[in-house]
Motif scaffolding. Structure first.
Motif, short mmCIF file in Angstrom:
data_model
loop_
_atom_site.label_atom_id
_atom_site.label_comp_id
_atom_site.label_asym_id
_atom_site.label_seq_id
_atom_site.Cartn_x
_atom_site.Cartn_y
_atom_site.Cartn_z
N GLU A 97 0.80 -1.10 0.20
CA GLU A 97 0.00 0.07 -0.03
C GLU A 97 1.08 1.35 -0.14
OE1 GLU A 97 0.75 -1.22 4.10
OE2 GLU A 97 -0.24 -2.53 2.31
N ALA A 100 1.71 2.19 -3.63
CA ALA A 100 0.41 2.42 -4.42
C ALA A 100 0.63 3.68 -5.22
CB ALA A 100 -0.84 2.35 -3.84
N PRO A 101 1.06 4.81 -4.55
CA PRO A 101 1.05 5.93 -5.44
C PRO A 101 2.13 5.83 -6.46
CG PRO A 101 1.56 6.41 -3.07
CD PRO A 101 1.45 5.00 -3.12
N ALA A 104 0.40 3.77 -9.43
CA ALA A 104 -0.74 4.88 -9.96
C ALA A 104 -0.13 5.60 -10.90
CB ALA A 104 -1.53 5.39 -8.66
N GLU A 105 0.96 6.19 -10.56
CA GLU A 105 1.73 7.24 -11.64
C GLU A 105 1.72 6.46 -12.86
OE1 GLU A 105 2.57 10.61 -11.73
OE2 GLU A 105 1.23 10.67 -10.20
N THR A 107 0.20 3.54 -14.05
CA THR A 107 -0.77 2.92 -14.61
C THR A 107 -1.44 3.72 -15.90
OG1 THR A 107 -1.29 2.06 -12.47
CG2 THR A 107 -3.17 1.99 -14.21
#
Length: 110
Positions: A97, A100-101, A104-105, A107
Motif C-alpha cells: 500500500e 500504491a502512489p 498509480a503514476e 498505470t
C-alpha cells in the motif's frame, strides 16, 4: 540485475545528454531512431553522440541494429524494466500500500 549492472545503468543515465538520448528513444519505441537523427534532434555533434550511444549500449539500456548504411538505436525496454524492478523490488519493506502512489503514476501509460 545485480548492484554492478544497476550502477552501470544509473551511471550511464547520470549525464544530461545521455539521459536526453534515452528519453528520446523511449518516446520513439518501437521504431527507434538513426544515430544521425538522434544527434540532429538533440543538437549534438555526431562523433560526440556516438560516444554517448556507446556508453548507453554498454550499460545495457540501449541497443542498436544496422539497417543498410544506418544504425538504428532503440531503448532496451527489458534493461529498463530490470533496472526499475531492481530499484523498487523491496519497496516499502513489503507493505504494497505504500508503493500504491508509485504504481498509480505508471498505470495510465503502462
Amino acid at each position: 540485475m545485480d548492484n554492478d549492472s544497476a550502477i552501470a545503468s544509473l551511471g550511464a543515465l547520470a549525464q544530461g545528454t545521455r539521459l536526453d538520448v534515452f528519453r528520446l528513444l523511449v518516446r520513439h519505441e518501437p521504431d527507434g531512431l538513426a544515430a544521425g537523427e538522434i544527434a540532429r534532434q538533440l543538437d549534438v555533434p555526431q562523433n560526440t553522440m556516438s560516444a554517448h550511444l556507446g556508453i548507453l549500449a554498454r550499460a545495457g539500456i540501449v541497443r542498436s541494429e544496422r539497417h543498410s548504411r544506418s544504425i538504428i538505436y532503440r531503448a532496451d525496454l527489458d534493461g529498463l524494466r530490470a533496472l526499475t524492478l531492481f530499484l523498487v523490488k523491496d519497496c516499502c519493506a513489503g507493505a504494497p500500500e505504500l508503493c500504491a502512489p508509485l504504481l498509480a503514476e505508471l498505470t495510465p501509460c503502462c
